[in-house]
Write a protein that holds these residues in place. Structure first.
Motif, PDB file in Angstrom:
ATOM      1  N   TYR A  87      -5.224  -2.891  -4.770  1.00  8.50           N
ATOM      2  CA  TYR A  87      -4.183  -2.181  -4.020  1.00  8.50           C
ATOM      3  C   TYR A  87      -4.132  -0.702  -4.413  1.00  8.50           C
ATOM      4  N   GLU A  88      -4.530  -0.391  -5.627  1.00  9.49           N
ATOM      5  CA  GLU A  88      -4.590   1.012  -6.030  1.00  9.49           C
ATOM      6  C   GLU A  88      -5.645   1.761  -5.204  1.00  9.49           C
ATOM      7  N   TYR A  91      -4.218   2.291  -1.820  1.00 10.45           N
ATOM      8  CA  TYR A  91      -3.175   3.332  -1.848  1.00 10.45           C
ATOM      9  C   TYR A  91      -3.799   4.723  -1.914  1.00 10.45           C
ATOM     10  N   SER A 127      -5.092   5.674   1.401  1.00  8.65           N
ATOM     11  CA  SER A 127      -4.023   6.111   2.303  1.00  8.65           C
ATOM     12  C   SER A 127      -3.534   7.507   1.949  1.00  8.65           C
ATOM     13  N   PHE A 173       2.911   1.480  -3.393  1.00 12.79           N
ATOM     14  CA  PHE A 173       2.153   1.008  -4.558  1.00 12.79           C
ATOM     15  C   PHE A 173       2.678   1.571  -5.873  1.00 12.79           C
ATOM     16  N   VAL A 180       0.829  -1.206   0.000  1.00 11.87           N
ATOM     17  CA  VAL A 180       0.000   0.000   0.000  1.00 11.87           C
ATOM     18  C   VAL A 180       0.863   1.255   0.000  1.00 11.87           C
ATOM     19  N   SER A 181       1.899   1.270   0.861  1.00 11.99           N
ATOM     20  CA  SER A 181       2.710   2.484   0.970  1.00 11.99           C
ATOM     21  C   SER A 181       3.582   2.708  -0.253  1.00 11.99           C
TER      22      SER A 181
END
Length: 990
Positions: free
Chosen positions: A586-587, A590, A593, A470, A467-468
């Protein structure tokens, strides 16, 4: 019944004559037939005459009795109904009916006796004919027995040689079968001996040629054993275990060499092993097995790379190499410029670095696997069996040998239409089968997605890294897909020379030759074909034409499949679609976040706003750094992700603007300028500066740039963030939102400054103007104006300034100073023009104040900052001239001045007040307004409406002086002054 008796007599006579004629000679039979004909004719004449003389049944009966006889003669007569009818008629009627019935019966009985008596002789003759017929039938029966005995003798003489011939034919068949079995057995034994030699050579040298030869021999042996039933032959049964062992050994060696050749991109070795698989009949299975194995290994490498428990074991690149994840130097994701690379020395940083190294190696393995599959696909497209010219592609697509699966060779496909339909379905199945590269893309994408999901759910460390970082994950996958696209499409380094068309005629020739020799052995007729160098059977012409049409169909399908497979990957290799399928989940995480990180500084800014702590520049710098980090993280990402992040940045900035709007102080009645507004303004100015720097780096000036400037810019701005046009547009929209709020904050500031300026300028009316003396060159009110301007510029506006403002912020500040300067000049002129009865010393004092006012204007809005001198400077100087010129000259010059016509009109009206006009003409006094109310009225109305009201006021003044007691000269002078002002007002309104 009586007529039938005659007909039966004629039938017996005729039968007797026919039987008699069958036992005599032809001549006798002919004469007998003639006699029979004559006799029959005579009997017919006799019958006719007798029937004419025969008494009728109705003779001697009454009409009532005749009707009763007719009723009884009907076929559907029902005696029960008749009796019931008679009984109902009464007793007399029943007695009459019984009498009539007795008469009728008596009449019928007499008629029968008469008829029998008249034909007595004829009945006797019929009995004699029956005896003669029985005699003739016995003679015929004896002759039939004689004929049957003769037939049995002839049958016995013919059957004996036929049975001998049949036995000899059966013996010959057995002899031919044994001869064929012996030949096939010897052939199999010879091939087995040759196979043993090739296997020994294959084990010693590991040569691909020996593997192909051994596979060919195994194919030939199995073909012979399938064509001929050799079960039970001892020599063959003893060699079957060896054949099974040899088949397994050749297949295993061919599989090993095939997998090795696929991995090493050795097209020659791949073609030879495919030839061996073709002979062994397992080409499609082996190709599918290799494809599955390559895909499985590629996906398993990803699973191993994401396994957190193994990351700690890989302490160095050597450990990674020992675990099977060899580091590739040519991987583009191993460069130092990759986004999100953690260069720290902490344990977490080392684990992240190890994870990314392992993932890079796993993706490199996927790339190698894709190139291997493409290379295998190219061999299938190009190579073919040199013996039959059957391409490997058709064998792979047709699930085996084409001849075996061709519906036209199926004995069950008797119906021609059904066979044609099956053939069409087979061709469509071949045409719609996806290419190997497309299967690889689909299966690997599904496998990698599954492994990523499993690791993402199982490990919090992997979840945090994915995530961090990505953008880096998307970058490495995008780079992989791009490299695969370049390497697995036509024109790449592993591309093969493709033939323009297949050569089906070669295989047709083989078929024709085989058909010729087969017919030659069977003894069928053959005929030379002019177009061939061998003989073609006449019976095979129609089949040959049908085979050629089928081969043309298959060749056309193979050509289409070649084109389809070459473009299939290009059509289905949608990079963005694959990335969306792989990394869409996951996008989203991300981006969530990103918006969370951007919203956190905003919430911190306004968390203590209720207690009097408002956002400061450090808070804005923190938000700006987070925004820049978010955009810098996608610096090398795709435009779509950059646009998504830019959209999140825009949303965060809109949230900042909305939160700032909630805390803006809009109280215009408050005397002190609100302090919270400048905190908000400075915060927004810092954000605007950051946006301006980003947009400045993203300016696309490609058309005007040269190669030298591009290189210089790339060297100088290594940290520049280049965003697509859509992302830039979103940032510009956010910048406009901050600008709108900043302008609103400055409007509040300028509005309150105008109120203070108005209160200061209204003090001019309480000033006792005197000639300037000594150091006091300004009046008391002007000194207060000077102090206010210094305070405003030094204290108030300094709170709104930041260290490095953007051009927009600097322009806004400059514009605010200009508006304040214009307001100072305007309020001075509007209030100074209302003073009436000025003496010369007062005029000199006001002129001196005008000089000090220019210094104030220069302090607020220096002329050097503008390309064109602001109009307030020119207007002040023109107003200064109105102090020392007469009214007529003033009206003439006012046409070319920039001075506000309201100011000139006020000067004219104030001068004639209580002078040329004996009543008060000062506007605010004539309108009976206070100074404050009058100034507000001037601010709220346009010049045209103000001048119109002045004109109405002059009409009212004229009416007042007309009714007053004035001399004609004074009245004329007053009217002249009024007309002069009206003329100026009319000219100004035009």
């Amino acid at each position: 019944t009586l007529d039938t008796l005659t007909l039966d007599t004629l039938t017996l006579d005729t039968l007797t004559l026919l039987l008699a004629s069958s036992s005599t000679s032809p001549a006798t039979a002919s004469s007998s037939a003639t006699a029979m004909t004559t006799k029959v004719a005579r009997k017919e004449e006799a019958t006719t005459s007798s029937s004419s003389s025969r008494p009728s049944l109705f003779d001697g009966l009454s009409s009532q009795q005749q009707r009763m006889l007719a009723d009884f003669s009907k076929s559907g007569f029902d005696e029960h109904k008749y009796i019931e009818k008679v009984m109902r008629s009464g007793t007399n009627a029943a007695a009459q009916v019984l009498e009539d019935l007795a008469v009728i019966i008596q009449s019928i009985s007499s008629a029968i006796h008469k008829h029998v008596g008249s034909h007595h002789g004829q009945l006797l003759r019929q009995a004699e004919h029956i005896r003669s017929v029985n005699t003739q039938l016995n003679q015929i029966r004896d002759r039939v027995r004689t004929l049957h005995s003769s037939f049995n003798n002839a049958k016995t003489q013919l059957y004996q040689p036929y049975n001998k011939l049949r036995v000899r034919v059966k013996q010959l068949e057995f002899l031919q079968s044994s001869n064929h079995l012996s030949a096939q057995t010897l052939r199999v034994v010879a091939k087995i001996q040759t196979l043993k030699a090739h296997i020994r050579s294959m084990e010693a040298n590991m040569s691909g040629r020996d593997i192909v030869k051994a596979a060919r021999l195994i194919r030939d042996i199995m073909q012979v054993m399938n064509e001929t039933d050799l079960s039970g032959i001892v020599v063959i049964e003893e060699q079957k275990p060896f054949l099974e062992e040899a088949t397994e050994k050749v297949g295993s060696l061919a599989t090993k060499r095939f997998q090795k050749a696929v991995k090493q991109l050795n097209q020659t070795e791949i073609a030879s092993t495919l030839q061996a698989f073709l002979f062994l009949g397992c080409l499609q299975n082996e190709v599918d097995k290799a494809l599955h194995e390559v895909q499985r290994k590629a996906v398993s490498r990803v699973r191993e790379a994401l396994d957190v428990s193994r990351i700690g074991e890989a302490k160095s690149d050597k450990d990674i190499h020992s675990s099977g994840l060899e580091k590739r130097k040519n991987s583009p994701s191993n460069t130092e410029s990759s986004p999100g690379r953690n260069k720290g020395k902490s344990i977490t940083g080392q684990l992240r670095s190890a994870l990314w190294k392992r993932l890079d190696v796993a993706l490199q393995n996927i790339f190698d696997a894709g190139v291997s599959i493409y290379n295998l696909q190219q061999v299938l497209l190009k190579k073919k069996d040199m013996a039959t010219y059957q391409s490997f592609l058709s064998v792979y697509l047709n699930d085996g040998d084409r001849e075996r699966n061709d519906p036209k060779n199926d004995e069950s496909a008797v119906n021609t239409q059904l066979a044609e339909r099956q053939r069409t379905l087979l061709l469509m199945k071949m045409l719609h089968k996806p290419s190997l590269v497309s299967q690889f893309y689909r299966n690997v994408t599904e496998g990698v997605k599954k492994q990523l999901d499993v690791s993402y759910q199982a490990s919090s460390f992997v979840r945090t890294v994915v995530v961090s970082e990505f953008p880096r994950l998307q970058h490495v996958f995008r780079s992989l897909l791009k490299r695969l696209k370049l390497a697995t499409f036509p024109g790449s380094r592993v591309d093969l020379q493709r033939p323009q068309q297949l050569l089906p005629s070669a295989k047709q020739d083989q078929r024709k030759k085989a058909t010729f020799w087969q017919n030659h052995e069977l003894g069928l007729s053959t005929k030379r074909n002019k177009t061939d160098n061998y003989e073609v059977p006449e019976d095979a012409k129609g089949e040959r034409k049908k085979d050629e049409n089928d081969e043309q169909k298959f060749s056309e399908v193979e050509r289409k499949i070649r084109v389809s497979w070459e473009t299939d990957a290009a059509r289905k290799h949608d990079q963005e679609k694959i990335l969306k399928q792989l990394l869409g989940k996951y996008e989203i995480a991300y981006l969530k976040s990103i918006i969370s990180k951007l919203n956190h500084p905003i919430k911190t800014m306004f968390a203590s706003a209720g207690s009097g702590r408002f956002p400061s520049e450090p808070d804005a710098e923190l938000f700006l750094n987070q925004m820049q980090n978010s955009l810098r993280g996608v610096k090398v990402s795709a435009p779509e992700l950059q646009t998504q992040v830019a959209n999140r940045v825009k949303q965060a900035i809109n949230l900042l603007v909305a939160s700032a709007e909630e805390h803006v102080d809009l109280k215009t009645s408050a005397k002190p300028i609100p302090r919270r507004n400048h905190h908000l303004y400075r915060c927004l100015a810092v954000v605007d500066g950051g946006l301006h720097a980003l947009l400045r780096d993203c300016e696309t000036t490609t058309e005007s740039r040269t190669l030298k400037s591009l290189v210089a810019r790339s060297i100088a701005d290594t940290n520049a963030i280049l965003l697509p046009e859509k992302a830039q547009m979103l940032l510009k929209q956010a910048k406009e939102a901050t600008k709108a709020l900043r302008v609103g904050l400055l409007d509040v500031l300028v509005g309150k400054a105008k109120q203070q300026i108005l209160s200061l300028m209204m003090e001019i009316h309480t000033e006792t103007f005197q000639r300037p003396q000594g150091s006091k060159t300004a009046s008391k009110y002007m000194r207060r104006v000077q102090r206010w301007s210094e305070t405003f510029a030094r204290d108030t506006m300094s709170r709104y300034r930041i260290a490095n403002p953007s051009p927009d912020v600097a322009l806004e500040i400059s514009q605010a100073f200009l508006e304040v300067s214009i307001c100072v000049a305007k309020m001075f002129m509007l209030n100074a023009s209302l003073i009436s009865g000025l003496r010369e010393d007062a005029k000199l004092a006001i002129a001196s104040d005008i000089g000090q006012l220019e210094a104030v204007l220069h302090h607020l809005a220096p002329k050097e900052q503008y390309t064109t001198t602001p109009g307030c400077y020119t207007e002040i100087r023109q107003f200064k001239q109105t102090l020392f010129i007469d009214e007529k000259t003033m009206v003439e010059k006012a046409a070319g001045w920039q001075l506000n016509p309201v100011v000139v009109a006020q000067v004219l009206m104030s001068r004639m007040s209580n002078r040329s006009v004996p009543i008060t003409c000062v506007p605010y006094k004539a309108l009976r307004m206070s100074l404050g109310k009058y100034n507000r009225w001037l601010e709220q109305n346009e010049n045209e409406s103000i001048l119109k009201r002045f004109k109405d006021l002059l009409e009212e003044i004229r009416k007042k002086i007309d009714v007053g007691r004035m001399s004609e000269a004074s009245l004329e002078k007053a009217n002249a002054s009024l007309r002069l002002v009206e003329t100026f007002i009319d000219a100004s309104m035009k």
